[in-house]
Design an enzyme around this catalytic site. Sequence first.
Site, PDB file in Angstrom:
ATOM      1  N   ARG A  47       0.822  -1.126  -0.073  1.00 10.78           N
ATOM      2  CA  ARG A  47       0.096  -0.098  -0.063  1.00 10.78           C
ATOM      3  C   ARG A  47       0.940   1.187  -0.113  1.00 10.78           C
ATOM      4  O   ARG A  47       0.572   2.186  -0.561  1.00 10.78           O
ATOM      5  CB  ARG A  47      -0.935  -0.018   1.064  1.00 10.78           C
ATOM      6  N   LYS A 137     -13.131  13.956   5.377  1.00 12.48           N
ATOM      7  CA  LYS A 137     -14.323  13.543   4.599  1.00 12.48           C
ATOM      8  C   LYS A 137     -14.987  12.489   5.383  1.00 12.48           C
ATOM      9  O   LYS A 137     -14.449  11.758   6.245  1.00 12.48           O
ATOM     10  CB  LYS A 137     -13.577  12.789   3.380  1.00 12.48           C
ATOM     11  N   LYS A 220     -19.966  16.083  -1.330  1.00 10.57           N
ATOM     12  CA  LYS A 220     -19.558  15.075  -2.450  1.00 10.57           C
ATOM     13  C   LYS A 220     -20.699  14.061  -2.238  1.00 10.57           C
ATOM     14  O   LYS A 220     -20.761  13.186  -1.736  1.00 10.57           O
ATOM     15  CB  LYS A 220     -18.299  14.582  -1.616  1.00 10.57           C
TER      16      LYS A 220
HETATM   17  P1  13P Z   1     -15.313   6.410  -5.793  1.00 12.61           P
HETATM   18  O1  13P Z   1     -15.070   7.497  -6.665  1.00 12.61           O
HETATM   19  O2  13P Z   1     -14.445   5.112  -5.913  1.00 12.61           O
HETATM   20  O3  13P Z   1     -16.694   6.164  -5.414  1.00 12.61           O
HETATM   21  O4  13P Z   1     -14.719   6.859  -4.306  1.00 12.61           O
HETATM   22  C1  13P Z   1     -14.975   8.080  -3.895  1.00 12.61           C
HETATM   23  C2  13P Z   1     -14.848   7.984  -2.387  1.00 12.61           C
HETATM   24  O5  13P Z   1     -14.309   8.735  -1.823  1.00 12.61           O
HETATM   25  C3  13P Z   1     -15.760   6.965  -1.728  1.00 12.61           C
HETATM   26  O6  13P Z   1     -16.014   7.293  -0.426  1.00 12.61           O
END
Ligand code: 13P
Length: 338
Positions: A47, A137, A220
């Site tokens: 990772r 986030k 988002k």
């Molecule tokens: P994806 O664009 O793969 O959906 O991932 C965005 C993300 O941060 C999901 O929590």
Amino acid sequence: MSHQQDMEDTVEKLIHKGKGILAADESAPTIAKRFAAIGVESTEEKRREYRSLIFSTPSLGDHISGVILYEETLNQRSLDNKPMAELLLRQGIVPGIKVDKGKGPMANAPGDEITYGLDGLEERLQGYREQGARFAKWRDVYHITDTNPSRLAIEANAEVLARYAAVCQSLGVVPIVEPEVLIDGYHTIEHSAQVCESVLKAVFDALHRHGVVLERMLLKPSMVTPGKSHTTQANPEQVAEATLHVFRRVVPAAVPGIVFLSGGQTPEEATANLNAINQHGPQPWALSFSYGRALQEPAQKAWAGTLENGPAAQSAMHKRAQLNGAARNGEYSTDMEG
Ligand code: 13P
């Protein structure tokens, strides 16, 4: 700089024209799934290698404004023995951090899930901020079926999301508020639109109740699309229309930016859809991306767990970042896929 100025400055950087966010915050189980798809075992070292390569992509900062990290990554050092956050700062990219602790079944709401992680959030955020994170986030998920999401799940998840956002702002960290309406299922685009509208309405009511300053956050969300298993799929123009129709009803103009997740769209679909959304002309908010899979899939395939493939992985990463940067301005065309 005051917390307020600091947050406004971060928001401005994140929604810079021609740029968007790279979501590289897959949890250990999620990255293990992504690595399994390319035949690589997910160890801490692998990772570290992969993420270090990606973050060192030459000129990544031309198209990527921020990167969301997983806690493990924030504590790791790069292949050239620098803190990972430093690798990003060197490219003018703002480091961010995923702070939710995943999700699980919600009691008394069959088929719905609730996101964990409020306990100890303040202390964790203080530590992340000291390590350089300037935004965070938190992801809530909503399944679409005939009976989901329930009103109970919509309200409970909105409440948790707003509590998280309020804590972030109290510490000078910009919250990215992510209510993901999942793409899985057989539902129509109209059904997706109804659910997205209800979810976003509840989220903004909760943000208001908790005193979250809309000017210092980013949303988002998922785009409004039919379910992945629905018989007919929508073209970019249909996705753009449905998405903007819902958002204009429920996302206040004070929100500076909407940064979409890709949620299982292919890299090409995610770029074309974002481009169509931006071709609709001026909207109250900047419309950009915060993609995980749609930015990284080609790079992961090119890397395939081998350090010697690093340059190929970086070139694949750069290409998707550049194309999405163009889509963020409404200047992408499929010819650019080469
Ligand atoms: P994806 O664009 O793969 O959906 O991932 C965005 C993300 O941060 C999901 O929590």
